[in-house]
Design an enzyme around this catalytic site. Structure first.
Site, PDB file in Angstrom:
ATOM      1  N   GLU A  24       4.999  -4.120   8.740  1.00 10.14           N
ATOM      2  CA  GLU A  24       3.562  -3.934   8.581  1.00 10.14           C
ATOM      3  C   GLU A  24       2.747  -5.029   9.288  1.00 10.14           C
ATOM      4  O   GLU A  24       3.096  -5.472  10.371  1.00 10.14           O
ATOM      5  CB  GLU A  24       3.219  -3.792   7.102  1.00 10.14           C
TER       6      GLU A  24
ATOM      7  N   ASP B 276      -0.953   5.833   0.011  1.00 10.30           N
ATOM      8  CA  ASP B 276      -0.031   4.739   0.298  1.00 10.30           C
ATOM      9  C   ASP B 276      -0.185   3.677  -0.806  1.00 10.30           C
ATOM     10  O   ASP B 276      -1.074   3.752  -1.652  1.00 10.30           O
ATOM     11  CB  ASP B 276      -0.311   4.149   1.688  1.00 10.30           C
TER      12      ASP B 276
END
Length: 462
Positions: free
Chosen positions: A354, A148
């Protein structure tokens, strides 16, 4: 522009809606998620029956490489903390979080993204057992694992420290391609420096390169290294918008319809004399779209081409119907002698993504519940809730309103909501997650013994 590669599908099992990435998930239930992994074939094309399991596949130039993410257990972290720790036995990890990846591998998914999160304290980006022994060796994945964004920097405290060690443990664990947005020169230097003395073996480098080249060959990148710009004209085309409108229609979930079973409130009368449309989300495309739209955390206002709920209502009602819109309902309007036949109140979450989306309270922002009850005490009210997850629905809100619709984050094609609430189409949506009564119940999933939701998994009226 760019690579024909989509970082999708996200096949996380949403076990706690306090997580700020809840809306990226399909469901809390592995079986439902498995059904929806067909997005892999939608992106890459459907492989032939004889295609070997775990081997990457791409049908042609009009397809895109898919990426199953975030491996594995990202939706099960303690308290729904983003990038947190999933505390589970391997048997539970295998039962709840792993099945969708098996479906993706069976469809020839070309790439898998590792998760920021940890499993029983072990960060996924440095977990050799899960990345190499399980995913690559036992499950036979032949594509490549990508990290990521800046994930290697997160492997040490403070953020970005001891970077050489972070590179070493992640590559040796099985990361094949690393997403390094900024300090790529440092990454190249450190990895080269690790290979020379054998701290990262050439066999590991060869394996990563082989996997990356395999996907590039399958994708035809050496024959056609650039994207086909003739396809740009299809972006935002009428056919795609119609499909988006259909998706809105089919995803709406009707939670309440009438205060009495024998007296449904919906569908609404499109020829009503006078209606009130109000609420923070009634005329805001940015709020309809949510995070990851135009900006990382999303934006408010007319951020793109599309139709707001208010636009859609005005387009569908009769010529003689007067539509009164106020973002915040005024006392003057509510006390008007002319009155309203009904009100449509749209409230919900502001955009997020997020970690900033982590929320331990899950109440409706902008005094949403108060706006709904204030209107519903004066005018028969349909509440439309825009959110990326279940939120607290106060008993007063449920008592005062005539109908409640969960619209989730419907995106740019707001006509799909009007299509259904005015009766051109029926409600089809069912809850993919359990809707809790109180945050103290969380995590709340349908597979637990003491299951007492406000609305159960699979609920949805029509």
């Amino acid at each position: 522009m760019g690579a024909q590669w989509a970082f999708a599908p996200c096949v996380a099992a949403l076990r706690d809606p306090r997580w700020g990435r809840s809306y990226e998930c399909y469901s809390e239930d592995a079986n439902i998620i498995c059904e929806l992994t067909t997005l892999v074939s939608g992106l890459q094309g459907e492989p032939p029956k004889e295609h070997p399991n775990g081997y990457p596949f791409l049908a042609g130039r009009n397809n895109a490489v898919a990426c199953a993410k975030h491996f594995v257990g990202d939706g099960g972290t303690e308290n729904g903390t983003n990038e947190g720790n999933t505390i589970l036995s391997f048997e539970e990890l295998e039962r709840v979080h792993l099945p969708p990846y098996l479906n993706c591998l069976a469809q020839g998914v070309s790439t898998v993204m590792a998760s920021y999160s940890s499993w029983n304290g072990s960060k996924l980006h440095s977990d050799y057992f899960l990345l190499t022994e399980l995913l690559k060796q036992k499950l036979g994945f032949k594509g490549f694992i990508i990290s990521d964004w800046e994930a290697l920097d997160r492997l040490s405290e403070p953020f970005g420290s001891n970077y050489r060690h972070c590179v070493k443990i992640s590559i040796n664990a099985g990361i094949d391609m690393v997403m390094v947005p900024f300090k790529y020169e440092r990454f190249i230097h450190d990895l080269t420096d690790l290979v020379q003395p054998g701290e990262v073996s050439m066999a590991r480098i060869d394996d990563a390169v082989e996997r990356i080249l395999r996907v590039k060959f399958v994708a035809g990148l050496f024959e056609h290294p650039l994207t086909d710009r003739s396809l740009l004209g299809t972006v935002g085309c009428k056919e795609h918008r119609e499909l988006g409108r259909e998706a809105v229609r089919k995803s709406l979930v009707l939670l309440k319809n009438g205060k009495h079973v024998d007296k449904p409130f919906l569908p609404l009368d499109r020829n009503a004399k006078r209606i009130l449309v109000t609420g923070t989300h009634a005329d805001d495309l940015g709020y309809q779209c949510g995070g990851w739209t135009k900006a990382w955390f999303g934006l408010s206002g007319r951020i793109t081409i599309g139709t707001t709920l208010l636009d859609a209502i005005k387009a569908i009602v009769g010529d003689q119907t007067e539509v009164i819109y106020e973002k915040n309902p005024s006392e003057e309007s509510l006390a008007s002698s002319e009155g309203f036949c009904y009100a449509i109140v749209a409230v919900g979450e502001s955009p997020y993504a997020e970690t900033p989306g982590d929320n331990s309270e899950l109440t409706i922002p902008f005094n949403g519940s108060d706006i709904v009850t204030t209107v519903a005490e004066r005018v028969p009210t349909l509440m439309i809730l825009f959110s990326g997850r279940p939120v607290v629905l106060d008993p007063t809100v449920l008592e005062k309103t005539e109908a409640v619709v969960s619209a989730w984050l419907p995106g740019s094609e707001g006509q799909g909501m009007a299509d259904v609430i005015f009766g051109d189409y029926d409600f089809e949506g069912k809850l993919p997650v359990s809707w809790f009564k109180r945050v103290e119940q969380l995590p709340l999933n349908a597979d637990v013994d003491l299951y007492d939701p406000l609305f159960p998994l699979g609920f949805g009226l029509n």
